[in-house]
Design a protein around this motif. Structure first.
Motif, PDB file in Angstrom:
ATOM      1  N   MET A  46      65.418 -36.187 -29.212  1.00 44.06           N
ATOM      2  CA  MET A  46      65.483 -37.570 -28.739  1.00 44.06           C
ATOM      3  C   MET A  46      66.114 -38.440 -29.828  1.00 44.06           C
ATOM      4  N   THR A  47      66.864 -39.450 -29.412  1.00 45.99           N
ATOM      5  CA  THR A  47      67.462 -40.374 -30.367  1.00 45.99           C
ATOM      6  C   THR A  47      66.418 -41.398 -30.816  1.00 45.99           C
ATOM      7  N   LYS A  48      66.731 -42.106 -31.904  1.00 46.21           N
ATOM      8  CA  LYS A  48      65.824 -43.158 -32.374  1.00 46.21           C
ATOM      9  C   LYS A  48      65.605 -44.201 -31.288  1.00 46.21           C
ATOM     10  N   ARG A  49      66.656 -44.541 -30.564  1.00 44.48           N
ATOM     11  CA  ARG A  49      66.552 -45.546 -29.499  1.00 44.48           C
ATOM     12  C   ARG A  49      65.581 -45.079 -28.412  1.00 44.48           C
ATOM     13  N   GLN A  50      65.675 -43.808 -28.001  1.00 49.49           N
ATOM     14  CA  GLN A  50      64.781 -43.274 -26.981  1.00 49.49           C
ATOM     15  C   GLN A  50      63.321 -43.292 -27.454  1.00 49.49           C
ATOM     16  N   VAL A  51      63.106 -42.946 -28.719  1.00 52.89           N
ATOM     17  CA  VAL A  51      61.754 -42.964 -29.281  1.00 52.89           C
ATOM     18  C   VAL A  51      61.241 -44.398 -29.345  1.00 52.89           C
ATOM     19  N   LEU A  52      62.090 -45.329 -29.726  1.00 56.13           N
ATOM     20  CA  LEU A  52      61.707 -46.739 -29.812  1.00 56.13           C
ATOM     21  C   LEU A  52      61.274 -47.276 -28.449  1.00 56.13           C
ATOM     22  N   VAL A  53      62.003 -46.920 -27.401  1.00 57.23           N
ATOM     23  CA  VAL A  53      61.654 -47.371 -26.044  1.00 57.23           C
ATOM     24  C   VAL A  53      60.315 -46.767 -25.617  1.00 57.23           C
ATOM     25  N   LEU A  54      60.091 -45.501 -25.940  1.00 53.07           N
ATOM     26  CA  LEU A  54      58.864 -44.815 -25.536  1.00 53.07           C
ATOM     27  C   LEU A  54      57.648 -45.253 -26.358  1.00 53.07           C
ATOM     28  N   MET A  55      57.794 -45.298 -27.681  1.00 48.79           N
ATOM     29  CA  MET A  55      56.654 -45.493 -28.573  1.00 48.79           C
ATOM     30  C   MET A  55      56.497 -46.912 -29.103  1.00 48.79           C
ATOM     31  N   GLY A  56      57.545 -47.707 -29.044  1.00 43.82           N
ATOM     32  CA  GLY A  56      57.501 -49.022 -29.671  1.00 43.82           C
ATOM     33  C   GLY A  56      57.926 -48.939 -31.122  1.00 43.82           C
ATOM     34  N   SER A  57      57.926 -50.080 -31.784  1.00 46.15           N
ATOM     35  CA  SER A  57      58.338 -50.130 -33.188  1.00 46.15           C
ATOM     36  C   SER A  57      57.292 -49.474 -34.078  1.00 46.15           C
ATOM     37  N   PRO A  58      57.729 -48.734 -35.096  1.00 44.13           N
ATOM     38  CA  PRO A  58      56.766 -48.122 -36.015  1.00 44.13           C
ATOM     39  C   PRO A  58      56.082 -49.176 -36.874  1.00 44.13           C
ATOM     40  N   SER A  59      54.848 -48.882 -37.299  1.00 44.55           N
ATOM     41  CA  SER A  59      54.117 -49.784 -38.184  1.00 44.55           C
ATOM     42  C   SER A  59      54.780 -49.856 -39.546  1.00 44.55           C
ATOM     43  N   VAL A  60      55.252 -48.700 -40.014  1.00 43.27           N
ATOM     44  CA  VAL A  60      55.856 -48.605 -41.338  1.00 43.27           C
ATOM     45  C   VAL A  60      57.249 -48.019 -41.184  1.00 43.27           C
ATOM     46  N   ASN A  61      58.231 -48.719 -41.698  1.00 40.45           N
ATOM     47  CA  ASN A  61      59.617 -48.253 -41.674  1.00 40.45           C
ATOM     48  C   ASN A  61      60.173 -48.487 -43.068  1.00 40.45           C
ATOM     49  N   SER A  62      60.162 -47.453 -43.887  1.00 41.29           N
ATOM     50  CA  SER A  62      60.526 -47.579 -45.296  1.00 41.29           C
ATOM     51  C   SER A  62      62.018 -47.829 -45.472  1.00 41.29           C
ATOM     52  N   PRO A  63      62.386 -48.790 -46.322  1.00 37.12           N
ATOM     53  CA  PRO A  63      63.808 -48.991 -46.608  1.00 37.12           C
ATOM     54  C   PRO A  63      64.377 -47.850 -47.450  1.00 37.12           C
ATOM     55  N   PHE A  64      63.494 -47.056 -48.084  1.00 37.86           N
ATOM     56  CA  PHE A  64      63.944 -45.961 -48.928  1.00 37.86           C
ATOM     57  C   PHE A  64      64.110 -44.655 -48.167  1.00 37.86           C
ATOM     58  N   GLN A  66      64.758 -44.043 -44.354  1.00 35.71           N
ATOM     59  CA  GLN A  66      64.941 -44.594 -43.020  1.00 35.71           C
ATOM     60  C   GLN A  66      64.850 -43.549 -41.916  1.00 35.71           C
ATOM     61  N   ASN A  67      64.776 -42.280 -42.282  1.00 37.92           N
ATOM     62  CA  ASN A  67      64.672 -41.231 -41.277  1.00 37.92           C
ATOM     63  C   ASN A  67      63.228 -40.841 -40.995  1.00 37.92           C
ATOM     64  N   ARG A  68      62.285 -41.621 -41.496  1.00 38.40           N
ATOM     65  CA  ARG A  68      60.860 -41.367 -41.232  1.00 38.40           C
ATOM     66  C   ARG A  68      60.237 -42.642 -40.676  1.00 38.40           C
ATOM     67  N   TRP A  69      59.563 -42.500 -39.548  1.00 42.29           N
ATOM     68  CA  TRP A  69      58.828 -43.608 -38.935  1.00 42.29           C
ATOM     69  C   TRP A  69      57.361 -43.244 -38.935  1.00 42.29           C
ATOM     70  N   ASP A  70      56.525 -44.179 -39.354  1.00 44.28           N
ATOM     71  CA  ASP A  70      55.081 -43.967 -39.382  1.00 44.28           C
ATOM     72  C   ASP A  70      54.402 -44.956 -38.451  1.00 44.28           C
ATOM     73  N   TYR A  71      53.576 -44.420 -37.581  1.00 41.83           N
ATOM     74  CA  TYR A  71      52.759 -45.227 -36.678  1.00 41.83           C
ATOM     75  C   TYR A  71      51.330 -45.154 -37.196  1.00 41.83           C
ATOM     76  N   VAL A  72      50.743 -46.291 -37.516  1.00 45.76           N
ATOM     77  CA  VAL A  72      49.423 -46.343 -38.116  1.00 45.76           C
ATOM     78  C   VAL A  72      48.523 -47.227 -37.261  1.00 45.76           C
ATOM     79  N   SER A  73      47.302 -46.783 -37.055  1.00 43.93           N
ATOM     80  CA  SER A  73      46.341 -47.616 -36.325  1.00 43.93           C
ATOM     81  C   SER A  73      44.973 -47.497 -36.974  1.00 43.93           C
ATOM     82  N   THR A  74      44.202 -48.549 -36.838  1.00 44.92           N
ATOM     83  CA  THR A  74      42.810 -48.534 -37.290  1.00 44.92           C
ATOM     84  C   THR A  74      41.936 -48.918 -36.106  1.00 44.92           C
ATOM     85  N   VAL A  75      40.799 -48.262 -35.997  1.00 47.38           N
ATOM     86  CA  VAL A  75      39.856 -48.532 -34.919  1.00 47.38           C
ATOM     87  C   VAL A  75      38.458 -48.576 -35.513  1.00 47.38           C
TER      88      VAL A  75
END
Length: 191
Positions: A46-64, A66-75
């Motif tokens: 899947m492309t980044k665009r397809q993942v973005l549409v499915l999952m939403g924006s990542p919580s953490v997107n490192s400028p160093f 850019q090929n890693r997206w981290d989704y973080v949640s606390t409950v």
């Protein structure tokens, strides 16, 4: 005087109710709240665009990196302890790839593969990055009548680095676990 007594009585009543735990404490959820159905829709390639549409924006997107997206949640459930969940995705040339973390005998390593499914017979793994000089893998699925399937994992890898014999044992254990996980998931899904 009556107003003071009424206020004092209400304060005592409220304190008593709070002390008994009868006060409603809501669940507190923050970050990317991902459900299992959404995550299961992710597919290597899947492309980044397809993942973005499915999952939403990542919580953490490192400028160093850019090929890693981290989704973080606390409950926090009803005032209980905070649970932190993380989910990481890796991309290569804007295409989703698979990343595995290997921890064995105190050594931790990560590696990334690009996986190409050839449904329903095989899934090919190609090395992208990590502690290997080479890594190629093939999952083969062979039908065994109407109600069964044989799962094989063929791996050819060469580790580059210190502690290669320890990591080789750990990686072989991981490979066995991956086949067992495939089998368990098939059992849950298909009975």
């Amino acid at each position: 005087m009556q107003k003071l007594l009424r206020t004092l009585g209400m304060a005592i009543f409220a304190s008593s109710v709070a002390a008994c735990g009868l006060v409603y404490v809501p669940d507190v959820q923050q970050g990317n709240l991902l459900d299992k159905k959404t995550v299961e829709q992710l597919q290597p390639g899947m492309t980044k665009r397809q993942v973005l549409v499915l999952m939403g924006s990542p919580s953490v997107n490192s400028p160093f990196y850019q090929n890693r997206w981290d989704y973080v949640s606390t409950v926090a459930h009803r005032g209980g302890p905070m649970k932190v969940r993380t989910f990481s995705l890796a991309f290569n040339n804007d295409v989703l790839v698979a990343r595995l973390d290997l921890k064995f005998a105190g050594i931790r390593q990560s590696f990334t593969t690009r996986n190409t499914p050839e449904r329903p017979h095989r899934l090919t793994m190609h090395f992208v990055e990590g502690p290997f000089t080479s890594l190629e893998g093939l999952f083969e699925f062979t039908a065994l009548g109407e109600h069964g399937c044989k799962v094989e994992l063929l791996l050819d890898f060469e580790y580059a680095g210190i502690g290669s014999s320890v990591l080789k044992m750990g990686f072989q254990a991981l490979a066995t676990r991956m086949v067992d996980d495939f089998s368990a998931e098939a059992g849950r899904t298909y009975g």
